[in-house]
Motif scaffolding. Structure first.
Motif, PDB file in Angstrom:
ATOM      1  N   PHE A   9       0.819  -1.201   0.000  1.00 15.96           N
ATOM      2  CA  PHE A   9       0.000   0.000   0.000  1.00 15.96           C
ATOM      3  C   PHE A   9       0.861   1.264   0.000  1.00 15.96           C
ATOM      4  O   PHE A   9       2.003   1.258   0.453  1.00 15.96           O
ATOM      5  CB  PHE A   9      -0.924   0.028   1.232  1.00 15.96           C
ATOM      6  N   CYS A  10       0.230   2.327  -0.525  1.00 12.04           N
ATOM      7  CA  CYS A  10       0.901   3.632  -0.605  1.00 12.04           C
ATOM      8  C   CYS A  10      -0.101   4.720  -0.203  1.00 12.04           C
ATOM      9  O   CYS A  10      -1.282   4.648  -0.547  1.00 12.04           O
ATOM     10  CB  CYS A  10       1.398   3.880  -2.026  1.00 12.04           C
ATOM     11  N   GLN A  11       0.395   5.722   0.525  1.00 15.10           N
ATOM     12  CA  GLN A  11      -0.450   6.852   0.897  1.00 15.10           C
ATOM     13  C   GLN A  11      -0.231   8.019  -0.071  1.00 15.10           C
ATOM     14  O   GLN A  11       0.895   8.348  -0.400  1.00 15.10           O
ATOM     15  CB  GLN A  11      -0.115   7.328   2.313  1.00 15.10           C
ATOM     16  N   LEU A  12      -1.369   8.624  -0.514  1.00 17.87           N
ATOM     17  CA  LEU A  12      -1.322   9.864  -1.280  1.00 17.87           C
ATOM     18  C   LEU A  12      -1.904  10.960  -0.377  1.00 17.87           C
ATOM     19  O   LEU A  12      -3.034  10.859   0.079  1.00 17.87           O
ATOM     20  CB  LEU A  12      -2.144   9.754  -2.561  1.00 17.87           C
ATOM     21  N   ASN A  67      -8.070  27.010  10.725  1.00 17.09           N
ATOM     22  CA  ASN A  67      -7.117  28.056  10.328  1.00 17.09           C
ATOM     23  C   ASN A  67      -5.676  27.554  10.219  1.00 17.09           C
ATOM     24  O   ASN A  67      -4.740  28.349  10.168  1.00 17.09           O
ATOM     25  CB  ASN A  67      -7.179  29.237  11.299  1.00 17.09           C
ATOM     26  N   LYS A  68      -5.486  26.213  10.175  1.00 14.39           N
ATOM     27  CA  LYS A  68      -4.126  25.665  10.047  1.00 14.39           C
ATOM     28  C   LYS A  68      -3.998  24.681   8.886  1.00 14.39           C
ATOM     29  O   LYS A  68      -3.053  23.922   8.803  1.00 14.39           O
ATOM     30  CB  LYS A  68      -3.718  24.971  11.346  1.00 14.39           C
ATOM     31  N   GLY A  69      -4.993  24.672   7.988  1.00 15.92           N
ATOM     32  CA  GLY A  69      -4.885  23.818   6.821  1.00 15.92           C
ATOM     33  C   GLY A  69      -5.431  22.413   7.050  1.00 15.92           C
ATOM     34  O   GLY A  69      -5.859  22.057   8.159  1.00 15.92           O
ATOM     35  N   THR A  70      -5.397  21.598   5.997  1.00 20.22           N
ATOM     36  CA  THR A  70      -5.989  20.250   6.017  1.00 20.22           C
ATOM     37  C   THR A  70      -5.088  19.273   5.279  1.00 20.22           C
ATOM     38  O   THR A  70      -4.437  19.638   4.292  1.00 20.22           O
ATOM     39  CB  THR A  70      -7.375  20.266   5.348  1.00 20.22           C
ATOM     40  N   ARG A  71      -5.052  18.035   5.767  1.00 22.05           N
ATOM     41  CA  ARG A  71      -4.340  16.930   5.084  1.00 22.05           C
ATOM     42  C   ARG A  71      -5.357  15.818   4.802  1.00 22.05           C
ATOM     43  O   ARG A  71      -5.917  15.227   5.724  1.00 22.05           O
ATOM     44  CB  ARG A  71      -3.218  16.378   5.956  1.00 22.05           C
ATOM     45  N   MET A  72      -5.653  15.582   3.504  1.00 25.99           N
ATOM     46  CA  MET A  72      -6.501  14.471   3.077  1.00 25.99           C
ATOM     47  C   MET A  72      -5.589  13.302   2.725  1.00 25.99           C
ATOM     48  O   MET A  72      -4.729  13.419   1.846  1.00 25.99           O
ATOM     49  CB  MET A  72      -7.331  14.876   1.853  1.00 25.99           C
ATOM     50  N   ILE A  73      -5.775  12.160   3.407  1.00 28.91           N
ATOM     51  CA  ILE A  73      -4.865  11.022   3.239  1.00 28.91           C
ATOM     52  C   ILE A  73      -5.632   9.859   2.601  1.00 28.91           C
ATOM     53  O   ILE A  73      -6.580   9.328   3.190  1.00 28.91           O
ATOM     54  CB  ILE A  73      -4.261  10.587   4.581  1.00 28.91           C
ATOM     55  N   VAL A  74      -5.196   9.484   1.390  1.00 27.98           N
ATOM     56  CA  VAL A  74      -5.820   8.375   0.659  1.00 27.98           C
ATOM     57  C   VAL A  74      -4.817   7.223   0.596  1.00 27.98           C
ATOM     58  O   VAL A  74      -3.690   7.400   0.113  1.00 27.98           O
ATOM     59  CB  VAL A  74      -6.211   8.804  -0.771  1.00 27.98           C
ATOM     60  N   THR A  75      -5.215   6.053   1.095  1.00 28.24           N
ATOM     61  CA  THR A  75      -4.344   4.869   1.054  1.00 28.24           C
ATOM     62  C   THR A  75      -4.883   3.910  -0.001  1.00 28.24           C
ATOM     63  O   THR A  75      -6.048   3.498   0.058  1.00 28.24           O
ATOM     64  CB  THR A  75      -4.314   4.174   2.428  1.00 28.24           C
TER      65      THR A  75
END
Length: 575
Positions: free
Chosen positions: A499-502, A562-570
C-alpha cells in the motif's frame, strides 16, 4: 525452442522493418523555399503554398497549389507545385494521385532527389519492393552529388529493408552494414537503434540467433541514452522475448515490466501533449475573438452617424433576449421543483441528499439570475470593468453547479451499481500531473502554488477513471477552501510493499473535529449550518470515500481550524 523462435520473429515484425528517409535536411529545403518566396513575389499564391506545406496543412496546400498552377507559366514554380501536391497526396495516403503529380516534375528540378525518395516510399507503402529498389538506387546516385538533402546512410537502410522484404538476405545485409558504417560516424542515436533492430530481425528470420542477439542487446543498451519512449519500449520488449527464447524467464519478466512502463509513459506523454495542444488552440481562438471585437469597435467609431440606430436595435435585441432567458429560467425552475417533489415522494430515504442538492442548485440559479440582471444593466452603461467581473462571477457559479451535478451523477451510478470498474496499473505521478493541468486556471486565478512531490516510481493498481474523480474532488476542495497565495502539495508515502499513501495538503481554513467526524461517518452528508456556502454539502467527500473503498483503499482527514488540512488516501500498489 521453435515455438519461441517463431513467436519472437512475429513479434519483431510488429515493429516497422523499413526506415523511410525521414532525415532530410529540412532546414536546407525550407530555407530554399523562403528564398524562392521572395524570388517569386510576383506569384502571390507561392508564399501561401510554401507556408502551408511547411506547416503540413496538406488540404490548403492542394487547393492553393492548383490555383497557382492555373495562373503561372514559370517552369520552376510549376515543378515546385507538382512536388508540393505529390508529397501532400502521399501524406494523405492517396498514392495514385501522388505518383501522377511527382512524375510531372522535370529533371531540372533543384531537389529532384526528393522525387525518387517520395516514389520509393510510395512503392514501399504499396509493397512493390522491386520498384522501390529502383527508385532508391537512383536516389543513391544523386545523393553523392547532393548530400545536404538526403543522407546516404538512410538510402542504404531503405534499400536493405526492400531487399529484406524480398528475402534477399545477402543484399539486405550488405546495405544494412553500409548504413551502419556511416551512421556510427554520424552518431544519430535514434536511427542507430532502429538499424540495430533491423539487423537483428534480419538474422532472426534466418534463425541465426547468435548473430541477432548481440544487435538486440546493442539496441537495448543504446536506448537507455535516448528519451524516445517508443524505442525504449521496443528494445526492452525484444530483450524480453530473447530471454524467453533462452529460457531465462525471470529476466524476461523484468524486461516485459520495463516495456510496459515505457508504454505507459508514452501514453501519458501523449495525453499531456494532447491537453497542451488543446489549451494552445483554445488560447489562439480567444485571441482571434478579441481581434474580431476590436475590429467591430473600430468600425463603430468610423460610423458615428448610425450609432443611434445600432444602439436602439441592440437594446431591443438585448431586452428581448433578457425576457426570453428570464422566461426560460422560470420554466426551468418550475420543472426542477416539480421533479424534485416527485423524486421526494418516490425515494423518501434520499430526502436529505436531494434537499441539500436542490438548495445549492437554486442558490446557483438565483445567483446567475441576479448576476444576469446586473449584466443587462451594466451593458447599457458600457462599464466594461464591471462586465468583466460579472462574467468571471457567472463562470465561477456555473463551475460550482457543474461540479455538484457531476458528483451527483457518479454517486447515483454507484448506488445503482452501473459504474464500471476496471482495475489496472497506473503511474501516480503522471495522473497528478494531468489533474494539475485541468485545474491550472483555478490555481492561477487564486495565485495558489501547486507542488507535485509524488514519487515517480509509484504505480497503483486501481480503476483509472475513479482515481481521477477522487483527485479532482479533493483538489477542487483544497482550492475552494484555500485563501489567495496559498499552497497545495501532493505527497506520497509508501507504507509497505502493498500500500501507498497519497496526501493532499493545503494551507486553507481547516475544519473542526466535529466537521471531520461528520464527513468520515458512513453515508452522512453535512447538514446546512450558518455559513452553508463555506461548509458545503459533503457530497464530493462521500463520493470519494465510496470510490476509494471500491479500489480497496482507505480515507482519513487531519485538520485544525485556520491551520490547513491533510486528506490522506491509502491505495494498493501494483505488485
Amino acid at each position: 525452442m521453435n515455438k519461441f523462435k517463431i513467436f519472437l520473429v512475429s513479434l519483431c515484425f510488429q515493429f516497422p522493418f523499413l526506415i523511410l528517409a525521414q532525415d532530410i535536411a529540412y532546414n536546407t529545403f525550407h530555407n530554399t523555399l523562403k528564398k524562392k518566396a521572395i524570388e517569386f513575389s510576383h506569384e502571390p499564391n507561392f508564399n501561401k503554398v510554401q507556408n502551408f506545406f511547411i506547416e503540413k496543412n496538406y488540404d490548403s496546400t492542394l487547393v492553393f497549389s492548383m490555383r497557382l498552377l492555373n495562373s503561372t507559366k514559370d517552369k520552376i514554380v510549376t515543378d515546385y507545385c507538382h512536388y508540393f501536391r505529390g508529397s501532400s497526396f502521399r501524406a494523405k495516403k492517396l498514392f495514385k494521385e501522388a505518383k501522377s503529380e511527382l512524375n510531372l516534375v522535370s529533371r531540372e528540378f533543384e531537389f529532384y532527389i526528393l522525387i525518387h525518395k517520395e516514389l520509393g516510399e510510395i512503392a514501399l507503402e504499396l509493397n512493390d519492393f522491386e520498384k522501390a529498389i529502383q527508385y532508391f538506387k537512383e536516389a543513391e546516385k544523386l545523393s553523392i552529388k547532393n548530400k545536404q538533402v538526403i543522407k546516404t546512410s538512410t538510402i542504404y537502410v531503405n534499400l536493405g529493408s526492400s531487399y529484406l522484404h524480398l528475402n534477399q538476405f545477402k543484399n539486405a545485409e550488405e546495405f544494412f552494414f553500409k548504413s551502419l558504417k556511416l551512421q556510427e560516424k554520424e552518431k544519430d542515436t535514434t536511427s542507430l537503434i532502429e538499424l540495430y533492430i533491423n539487423i537483428a530481425n534480419l538474422y532472426y528470420i534466418q534463425y541465426k540467433d547468435n548473430e541477432a542477439i548481440p544487435f538486440f542487446e546493442k539496441a537495448y543498451h543504446l536506448s537507455v541514452k535516448t528519451a524516445h519512449f517508443d524505442l525504449k519500449r521496443k528494445s526492452s520488449l525484444n530483450m524480453a522475448v530473447v530471454e524467453e527464447n533462452r529460457g531465462n524467464f525471470k529476466k524476461a519478466l523484468l524486461y516485459r515490466k520495463e516495456s510496459d512502463h515505457w508504454k505507459d509513459s508514452l501514453n501519458n506523454q501523449n495525453k499531456i501533449w494532447a491537453v497542451a495542444d488543446f489549451e494552445k488552440k483554445f488560447a489562439v481562438a480567444q485571441k482571434q475573438k478579441e481581434i474580431k471585437v476590436l475590429t467591430v469597435e473600430n468600425k463603430l467609431k468610423n460610423t458615428q452617424r448610425n450609432i443611434f440606430f445600432f444602439s436602439a436595435t441592440g437594446l431591443l435585441l438585448l431586452l428581448t433576449g433578457g425576457v426570453y432567458l428570464y422566461a426560460q429560467k422560470v420554466r426551468n425552475s418550475k420543472t426542477i421543483l416539480r421533479q424534485k417533489n416527485k423524486l421526494d415522494e418516490l425515494n423518501a430515504t434520499k430526502d436529505q441528499l436531494f434537499s441539500i442538492v436542490s438548495h445549492d442548485l437554486r442558490s446557483s440559479v438565483n445567483a446567475l439570475k441576479t448576476s444576469n440582471a446586473k449584466l443587462s444593466a451594466t451593458l447599457e452603461t458600457k462599464n466594461y470593468d464591471e462586465l468583466n467581473q460579472l462574467i468571471i462571477q457567472n463562470s465561477g457559479i456555473a463551475n460550482g453547479a457543474y461540479s455538484l451535478l457531476d458528483n451527483l451523477l457518479h454517486w447515483a451510478l454507484l448506488q445503482t451499481k452501473q459504474l464500471y470498474f476496471n482495475r489496472e496499473s497506473v503511474h501516480l505521478y503522471s495522473i497528478v500531473q494531468q489533474i494539475e493541468y485541468n485545474y491550472k486556471p483555478l490555481l492561477l486565478d487564486k495565485s495558489i502554488q501547486f507542488e507535485n512531490s509524488v514519487s515517480k516510481s509509484i504505480f497503483l493498481f486501481v480503476d483509472l477513471d475513479s482515481l481521477k474523480i477522487v483527485l479532482r474532488n479533493l483538489l477542487d476542495n483544497a482550492i475552494k477552501f484555500s485563501p489567495k497565495n496559498g499552497q497545495i502539495t501532493f505527497l506520497s508515502n509508501e507504507i509497505d510493499s502493498d500500500f501507498c499513501q497519497l496526501i493532499i495538503q493545503d494551507t486553507g481554513i481547516g475544519m473542526s473535529e466535529s466537521t471531520i467526524a461528520e464527513l468520515l461517518q458512513e453515508g452522512e452528508l453535512l447538514a446546512k449550518k450558518g455559513n452553508s456556502e463555506i461548509i458545503g454539502t459533503g457530497l464530493g467527500i462521500q463520493l470519494c470515500k465510496q470510490m476509494i473503498a471500491k479500489n480497496n483503499g482507505t480515507f482519513t482527514i487531519e485538520s485544525e481550524l485556520n491551520k490547513g488540512t491533510r486528506m490522506i488516501v491509502t491505495l494498493p500498489k501494483t505488485k
